[in-house]
Design a protein around this motif. Sequence first.
Motif, short mmCIF file in Angstrom:
data_model
loop_
_atom_site.label_atom_id
_atom_site.label_comp_id
_atom_site.label_asym_id
_atom_site.label_seq_id
_atom_site.Cartn_x
_atom_site.Cartn_y
_atom_site.Cartn_z
N TRP A 418 27.50 10.23 -37.03
CA TRP A 418 28.53 11.23 -37.28
C TRP A 418 29.77 10.90 -36.46
O TRP A 418 29.67 10.47 -35.29
N TYR A 419 30.95 11.06 -37.07
CA TYR A 419 32.22 10.75 -36.43
C TYR A 419 32.93 12.03 -36.00
O TYR A 419 33.08 12.96 -36.82
N CYS A 420 33.31 12.06 -34.76
CA CYS A 420 34.05 13.22 -34.26
C CYS A 420 35.49 13.15 -34.80
O CYS A 420 36.18 12.14 -34.64
N GLN A 421 35.93 14.21 -35.45
CA GLN A 421 37.26 14.24 -36.03
C GLN A 421 38.36 14.46 -34.98
O GLN A 421 39.55 14.31 -35.26
N ASP A 422 37.90 14.79 -33.75
CA ASP A 422 38.86 15.04 -32.67
C ASP A 422 39.02 13.83 -31.75
O ASP A 422 40.15 13.45 -31.42
N CYS A 423 37.89 13.23 -31.33
CA CYS A 423 38.01 12.12 -30.37
C CYS A 423 37.55 10.78 -30.94
O CYS A 423 37.56 9.77 -30.24
N SER A 424 37.08 10.78 -32.22
CA SER A 424 36.64 9.56 -32.93
C SER A 424 35.36 8.95 -32.38
O SER A 424 34.97 7.85 -32.78
N ALA A 425 34.68 9.64 -31.47
CA ALA A 425 33.40 9.12 -30.95
C ALA A 425 32.34 9.15 -32.05
O ALA A 425 32.39 9.97 -32.97
N ILE A 426 31.37 8.22 -31.95
CA ILE A 426 30.27 8.17 -32.92
C ILE A 426 29.01 8.73 -32.26
O ILE A 426 28.63 8.33 -31.16
N SER A 430 18.82 11.37 -35.24
CA SER A 430 17.89 11.46 -36.37
C SER A 430 18.05 12.77 -37.13
O SER A 430 17.52 12.92 -38.23
N SER A 431 18.75 13.73 -36.55
CA SER A 431 19.07 14.97 -37.26
C SER A 431 20.55 15.29 -37.02
O SER A 431 21.17 14.79 -36.08
N ALA A 432 21.09 16.11 -37.89
CA ALA A 432 22.53 16.41 -37.82
C ALA A 432 22.87 17.06 -36.47
O ALA A 432 22.33 18.13 -36.15
N PRO A 433 23.75 16.44 -35.69
CA PRO A 433 24.10 17.02 -34.38
C PRO A 433 25.01 18.24 -34.55
O PRO A 433 25.79 18.33 -35.49
N LYS A 434 24.90 19.17 -33.60
CA LYS A 434 25.74 20.38 -33.66
C LYS A 434 27.11 20.15 -33.04
O LYS A 434 28.07 20.85 -33.36
N LYS A 435 27.18 19.14 -32.14
CA LYS A 435 28.48 18.89 -31.50
C LYS A 435 28.59 17.42 -31.13
O LYS A 435 27.60 16.69 -31.07
N CYS A 436 29.80 17.00 -30.85
CA CYS A 436 30.09 15.61 -30.47
C CYS A 436 29.44 15.29 -29.13
O CYS A 436 29.52 16.10 -28.19
N SER A 437 28.81 14.13 -29.04
CA SER A 437 28.14 13.73 -27.81
C SER A 437 29.11 13.42 -26.69
O SER A 437 28.74 13.37 -25.52
N LYS A 438 30.41 13.25 -27.04
CA LYS A 438 31.40 12.89 -26.02
C LYS A 438 32.28 14.08 -25.62
O LYS A 438 32.44 14.40 -24.44
#
Length: 894
Positions: A418-426, A430-438
């Motif tokens: 999943w790509y963060c639309q705010d900071c572009s982090a990936i 294995s399941s859809a994350p609720k928030k950006c890991s960064k």
Amino acid sequence: MQTILSTQYNPKEIEDKWYHFWEEKGVFHSVPDSSKRPYTIVIPPPNVTGVLHMGHALNNILQDILIRWRRMQGYNALWMPGTDHAGIATQNVVERELAAKHIKREHLGRERFVEEVWKWKSQYGSTIINQLKKLGSSCDWARERFTMDEGLSAAVKETFVRLFERGLIYKGKYMINWCPRCCTAIADDEVEHEEHEGHLWHIKYPFRDAPHLYIVVATTRPETMLGDVAVAVNPKDDRYKDMIGEILTLPIVGREMPIIADDFVDSSFGTGAVKVTPAHDPNDFGMGKRHNLTPIAVMQENGIMNEQAGEYEGMDRFECRNALVEELKLKKYIEMVTPHKHSVGHCYRCHTVIEPYISNQWFVKMRPLADAAIQASKNKSLTFFPERWEKVYLSWLENVRDWCISRQIWWGHRIPAWYCQDCSAITVSSSAPKKCSKCSSTTLKQDEDVLDTWFSSALWPFSTMGWPKETSELKHYYPTSTLVTDRGIIYFWVARMVMMGLEIMQNVPFSNVYIHGTILDEIGRKMSKSLGNGIDPLVMIDQYGADAVRFSITVLTTEGQDLKLSESKFEMGRNFTNKLWNAARFIMMNLKDENPKEIALEPADYQFEDRWILSRLNLTIMVCTASLEQFKFNDAAMHVYDFTWHSFCDWYLEIVKARLYEPVSTRDKKVAQTVLAKVFDQILHLLHPFVPFITEELWHNLKRIVLENKIDVQKDMCCESLAKSAWPTIDKRYEDRIAEETMTILQNVIRAIRNIRSKMNIKEKQKLDALISISADGEYNLQDHSGMLRRMANLERLEIGKNLAKPNNAASEVIGQIQAFVPLEGIIDPVAEKERQLKHLKQMEDHLAVVRRKLENKDFAAKAPAHVVAMEKNREKELLEQIQKIKLILNDLG
């Protein structure tokens, strides 16, 4: 009242019946059982779009032989079935169906299109499974899996995450293979290279500061010159040393670009100067990196020229090639055009010419995985049969490049990134994350791409067993035992399964890999739709029966060699099943007893022929079992075939008729019946893995008759299915080498007398006299078997002795230290026979003269095709042999 088998064998009457029986009784189902040793095969999953072809038939017949054999040996045998979602192929099929309704997938959108594919799968996806059942495949269908199942999808996501976390999966912008038709990346191994008769265009590139001077470059793809950013030469090439650093003007486009020096350039190719197009050639991409050149892409993803192509924008790449070449000619930029044969890559799915393309893709870092797979082979954790395929496997692993695993299609396992639309982090999960890991933003978008189909199939040996869950199946059945596959997917599948098994499960996925040959047509060409030379196995099953198809193919399968196949080859299998059926009818009709009672056999009860056939049976069991252990399917099948047809049917059945029709005692008849039933029962056991339908039918009929007539055969007659009964084992009590050696001599003597009858044109019903002369040092006790010799050779009188003199007017045959004489007095007219043979000799000598004149003709030897010359030489040899035989007959006639 006993019912005897019908007079003719009809496969259609029994095949569906027994397959339904096996499924209803759960014969193929296996559950984890620690008290049993497991034997596991995972099916090479056929594409869900597929229909059964001869390659599938061969592959699955061999797997079924192994699994049925091991099941009978008492293993907890599991043949795990399933199908592959075949990303590109399936999407293409569904898109074609939608196009027929004037619908494009883009109009539907991703979600609705995927729904359409699932609908298609539910309607047509089981086609090949049902066809495999027609073949007799004994898979555990209750465990059937699909690479897009929920469980297998979980395995794919978990593997992706683990490899990413270990740094073995990464994303980057690199040169990849691109299919303009499928509009997706494909891996290096999915590119099929074909030799094409093309051209080498020699094009003048003028110097900027001296336009009347130029350097000539040679190219096979002039359309890509629109994206040229340099011309490269080898730094050691004296022709161009002084030109390095000079600036050229790109013809038509007018772009200024340098002459660069790079060791990669082959000075012997073309003019020694090459155009550098980093956006459209993998080697140029590397040069571009080394020399900091900016790539210029001149094509869109669909192979249509883009705005960078100038006036050629909107043209198809090949249309552009033709138009550009014409303009280059018109403006005098082409120095010459030469024919040039070169290798061109094609998409393995749609056969479109591949385009090298720079694209942002996901890759698997292969080197660490490949090193582990190489070690597994070297330490013999993994064994290839035939052994030569190990070199192919190792060669690929030693030279492997990183694997591009992302595909720009909608049908498949969507990449769990999943790509963060705010900071572009990936974020990979294995399941859809609720928030950006960064940055913890909740504005996330999943990657649009799906994984290469081979990524999910690389997990097949353990994902089908329930991994990533710790299931009892995984614990009991993994690693699997044997993989049976075609050489064409050693790279695609075999090596990748080994790599993933070692990485994820810390163990190889299978111990043995059997690589079978490829089925070719009768003149050695690959079977294909375009050639129209394929043979439909279902048509052959309908015409000859599944067992005949299975047996014929098995007999043709020799040590992994390619096999040439024609429809006529299936007659061999049909003839054998008919022979087996007719032998069964004879046996069952002769097992009936008016007052049935069991008898306990003693060694003294067995006659010579009983001891011989039981000893031969022992040898057949030993050789067949050993052959299967070494994956020598042809040898195993042929040994049982020879024993059944020749030893048992041609000899034992004929010999034992006297004891069945005119027994010397009731006990002797019962002994003959018991041996008949016992040997035939073991034949059916040995043949079952090869021809399961007819053997199951005959065994059930034999069992009924044996039980009704109280004939003691063996314990597992109480089994509900032959498929679950015990595989034969050798019994030392039945070994009798003396009986076998003696019988060989008797057979040779009988054949010799039959040969005399044949060559002298004597009717089979005509009784003969014979003398069997044994040389002084020959130690053969044939006198005890004179009754058998008289019956089997149809003799009136027989004399056996040492150094007997040849009677006048007698034909003879020599068998080692034995000579057989057949007096011809009163049997044939020697004068008329001599005249007939002389006439025949003259005909053969005339034919020979014609053949020799042809072979001695220099024009014929020089101009005739090699196979025609070889045919005439064989004819010469055959004629010489026939002439020699006639001369021997004339010698006997005096």
